[in-house]
Design a protein around this motif. Structure first.
Motif, PDB file in Angstrom:
ATOM      1  N   ASN A  37     -73.924  14.606  19.078  1.00  0.00           N
ATOM      2  CA  ASN A  37     -74.850  13.726  19.882  1.00  0.00           C
ATOM      3  C   ASN A  37     -75.554  14.304  20.849  1.00  0.00           C
ATOM      4  OD1 ASN A  37     -73.503  12.287  17.909  1.00  0.00           O
ATOM      5  ND2 ASN A  37     -72.293  11.018  19.189  1.00  0.00           N
ATOM      6  N   LEU A  38     -75.991  15.279  20.824  1.00  0.00           N
ATOM      7  CA  LEU A  38     -76.999  15.721  21.898  1.00  0.00           C
ATOM      8  C   LEU A  38     -78.179  14.994  21.745  1.00  0.00           C
ATOM      9  CD1 LEU A  38     -76.495  19.598  21.963  1.00  0.00           C
ATOM     10  CD2 LEU A  38     -75.393  18.176  23.277  1.00  0.00           C
ATOM     11  N   PHE A  39     -79.071  14.960  22.865  1.00  0.00           N
ATOM     12  CA  PHE A  39     -80.232  14.277  22.855  1.00  0.00           C
ATOM     13  C   PHE A  39     -81.287  15.224  22.129  1.00  0.00           C
ATOM     14  CE2 PHE A  39     -78.409  12.428  26.695  1.00  0.00           C
ATOM     15  CZ  PHE A  39     -77.617  11.161  25.926  1.00  0.00           C
ATOM     16  N   PRO A  40     -81.652  15.010  20.968  1.00  0.00           N
ATOM     17  CA  PRO A  40     -82.684  15.987  20.317  1.00  0.00           C
ATOM     18  C   PRO A  40     -84.058  16.306  21.013  1.00  0.00           C
ATOM     19  CG  PRO A  40     -82.617  14.218  18.875  1.00  0.00           C
ATOM     20  CD  PRO A  40     -81.604  13.940  20.116  1.00  0.00           C
ATOM     21  N   HIS A  41     -84.383  15.410  22.069  1.00  0.00           N
ATOM     22  CA  HIS A  41     -85.844  15.253  22.362  1.00  0.00           C
ATOM     23  C   HIS A  41     -85.686  15.942  23.749  1.00  0.00           C
ATOM     24  CE1 HIS A  41     -84.007  11.739  23.655  1.00  0.00           C
ATOM     25  NE2 HIS A  41     -84.931  11.536  24.556  1.00  0.00           N
ATOM     26  N   LYS A  42     -84.738  16.416  24.210  1.00  0.00           N
ATOM     27  CA  LYS A  42     -84.321  16.976  25.473  1.00  0.00           C
ATOM     28  C   LYS A  42     -83.940  18.425  25.262  1.00  0.00           C
ATOM     29  CE  LYS A  42     -83.732  12.476  27.925  1.00  0.00           C
ATOM     30  NZ  LYS A  42     -84.850  12.455  28.946  1.00  0.00           N
ATOM     31  N   GLU A  90     -79.386  14.518  32.705  1.00  0.00           N
ATOM     32  CA  GLU A  90     -80.041  13.220  32.373  1.00  0.00           C
ATOM     33  C   GLU A  90     -79.013  12.333  32.996  1.00  0.00           C
ATOM     34  OE1 GLU A  90     -82.642  12.125  30.959  1.00  0.00           O
ATOM     35  OE2 GLU A  90     -82.218  10.024  30.923  1.00  0.00           O
ATOM     36  N   TYR A 132     -84.433  23.699  22.901  1.00  0.00           N
ATOM     37  CA  TYR A 132     -83.925  22.192  22.173  1.00  0.00           C
ATOM     38  C   TYR A 132     -82.842  22.462  21.318  1.00  0.00           C
ATOM     39  CZ  TYR A 132     -88.200  20.195  24.139  1.00  0.00           C
ATOM     40  OH  TYR A 132     -89.032  19.774  25.206  1.00  0.00           O
TER      41      TYR A 132
END
Ligand SMILES: Nc1ncnc2c1ncn2[C@@H]1O[C@H](COP(=O)(O)OP(=O)(O)OP(=O)(O)O)[C@@H](O)[C@H]1O
Ligand SMILES: [Mg+2]
Lengths: 247, 221
Positions: free
Chosen positions: A94-99, A107, A140
């Motif tokens: 569940n990493l943030f793909p847009h960061k 974050e 990314y």
């Protein structure tokens, strides 16, 4: 309420149902500071639900959850604040793909704790060095292997400086050759004294690192003890059957 | 050959007035789409709020808009609301178009927000982020990316639908075409001319949306 100074988590007669499905049944659990507790049990026995109750992603129906001496209730506590102290690592990262990797890490410290961005970046870099990804700051997540993703996820949780870390099958989604690097990071963490509750099927890890092994069956804790006792001399027939089935 | 020359002559003669109309069409479209995005986002979030009454409000809005013709909505706003509030045709048309497109955009946003893995929300919350902070910082940026292709499509529909503002006497592209056409007893030529202007606008809009899509995609590589 008595506060025992080194008690991290205490769960008392925890019950949780999804509709008619009674998933956790009178679960008691004690986790002391620096303990590594490994939860094992068949699929559907309620391991994930128990972990998710511990950081209030799932709300219990009854029973007490005491975190660092405080009985936490939805009505009296800001659960966001409690979750800052209880880190969680998920099976699917569940990493943030847009960061980028570094943005993933900073974050929450910046937006939740109000850490200065410069300080957060500095600490983030240190954490990434620690998990062996100091060269991936600006990458990314889509460019990382599963093992690298999970190590970033661990660093992201650590960036909030939690007092306890929950791991829900952190290596189950990984190719076999990538499991070792994640387990190594977790061992390192355990050695530093992090309190950890780990759901895993990695029995080697459990034997080597766990202080306690807890076996769950059908929503109940059936057996608990030191790893060697549980693995080599299980007292309960159900534990024996389960261990036979996975070995 | 002769008719082609005729078309080009008419095109050249009329371009100053058509350019004015094109500008008005652009203004109508941009203003109404910007409002529609805000409206769409609000109603998408209402719909996903898990609060029954807010969900209902959102449902009713979408149902009313989708269930009635746009021209009726424009007339109701223009002839109804302007009786109560001082409002010129431009704002009546813009607001009608904004609420009309807003309903479709609400559905686009709702779908794209729901398509984001719920693990994203859980990861944010497990870090101590509130639901609204996670929505704003983690879910919506990803959902917006996913919404871009259907949004671009809706922009094009909105652009063409702005022609209905002609019926409340806005001198936008379509109005100019029909006015010139009947003045010169040559409706077909001016309809063909206005088609060219719409095609150019749609092309520009498509290129613009593609550009944003590529920009956003590049930032994930
Ligand atoms: N959100 C939910 N709604 C309804 N039922 C659920 C929900 N989450 C879990 N369950 C059910 O609760 C039971 C326990 O699930 P849980 O995920 O805790 O098991 P688990 O021990 O983690 O299993 P696994 O090893 O497969 O991950 C299962 O029967 C599951 O289907
Ligand atoms: Mg599970």
């Amino acid at each position: 309420m008595t506060t025992i100074d080194n008690l991290m988590i205490k769960v008392d007669k925890l019950n949780k149902s999804f509709g008619d499905l009674h998933v956790l049944k009178d679960v008691d659990l004690t986790v002391k500071e620096s303990d590594v507790v490994v939860l094992i049990g068949a699929s559907g026995s309620g391991k994930s639900t128990l972990l998710r109750c511990l950081n209030f992603l799932e709300m219990k129906n009854s029973g007490d959850i005491i975190i660092e001496g405080e009985k936490v209730e939805k009505s009296t506590h800001n659960l966001n604040k409690v979750r800052e102290r209880v880190g969680m690592v998920f099976q699917h990262f569940n990493l943030f793909p847009h960061k980028t990797v570094l943005e993933n890490i900073i974050e929450a410290p910046v937006k939740v704790k109000g850490v200065k961005k410069g300080d957060a970046i500095k600490e983030g870099k240190e954490l990434l060095n620690k998990v062996g990804l100091g060269d991936k700051l600006d990458v990314y997540p889509s460019k990382l292997s599963g093992g690298q993703k999970q190590r970033v996820a661990i660093a992201r949780a650590l960036a909030m400086k939690p007092d306890v870390m929950l791991f829900d099958e952190p290596t189950s989604a990984l190719d076999p050759e990538l499991v070792g690097e994640v387990l190594a990071t977790m061992k390192e963490l355990a050695k530093e004294g992090m309190t950890m509750v780990v759901v895993t099927h990695e029995m080697g890890f459990a034997r080597e690192v766990a202080d306690w092994v807890v076996y769950m069956n059908d929503g109940r804790i059936v057996e608990r003890g030191h790893p060697n006792d549980v693995f080599d001399n299980p007292k309960e027939q159900r534990t024996k059957d389960f261990l036979n089935s996975i070995l | 050959m002769e008719s082609l020359t005729h078309f080009f002559n008419a095109f050249i003669d009329s371009y100053p007035i058509f350019l004015k109309g094109m500008w008005l069409t652009l203004e109508l479209t941009v203003v109404s789409i910007l409002f529609a995005i805000v409206i769409g986002l609000v109603f998408a979030l209402l719909k996903l709020s898990n609060i029954k009454i807010l969900e209902w409000i959102s449902n009713i809005y979408v149902y009313l808009v989708r269930g009635t013709p746009l021209i009726v909505q424009i007339f109701v706003l223009f002839f109804g609301i302007t009786k109560l509030i001082q409002m010129d045709a431009f704002w009546a048309a813009s607001i009608a178009l904004a609420f009309h497109n807003g309903a479709y955009i609400a559905e686009i946003f709702r779908g794209s927000i729901q398509s984001i893995d719920r693990g994203q929300m859980e990861a944010g919350r497990s870090l101590g982020m509130s639901t609204s902070l996670t929505m704003r910082r983690i879910v919506l940026p990803q959902a917006f990316r996913r919404a871009l292709p259907p949004l671009g499509n809706q922009f094009i529909i909105g652009l063409k639908d702005s022609s209905l503002a002609a019926f409340i006497s806005m001198s936008e592209l379509f109005n100019i075409a029909t006015t010139l056409g009947s003045a010169k007893f040559d409706t077909l030529t001016y309809l063909l001319i206005v088609a060219v202007y719409y095609l150019v606008l749609v092309l520009l809009l498509t290129l613009f949306v593609n550009l944003i899509e590529r920009k956003l995609a590049a930032s994930e590589k």
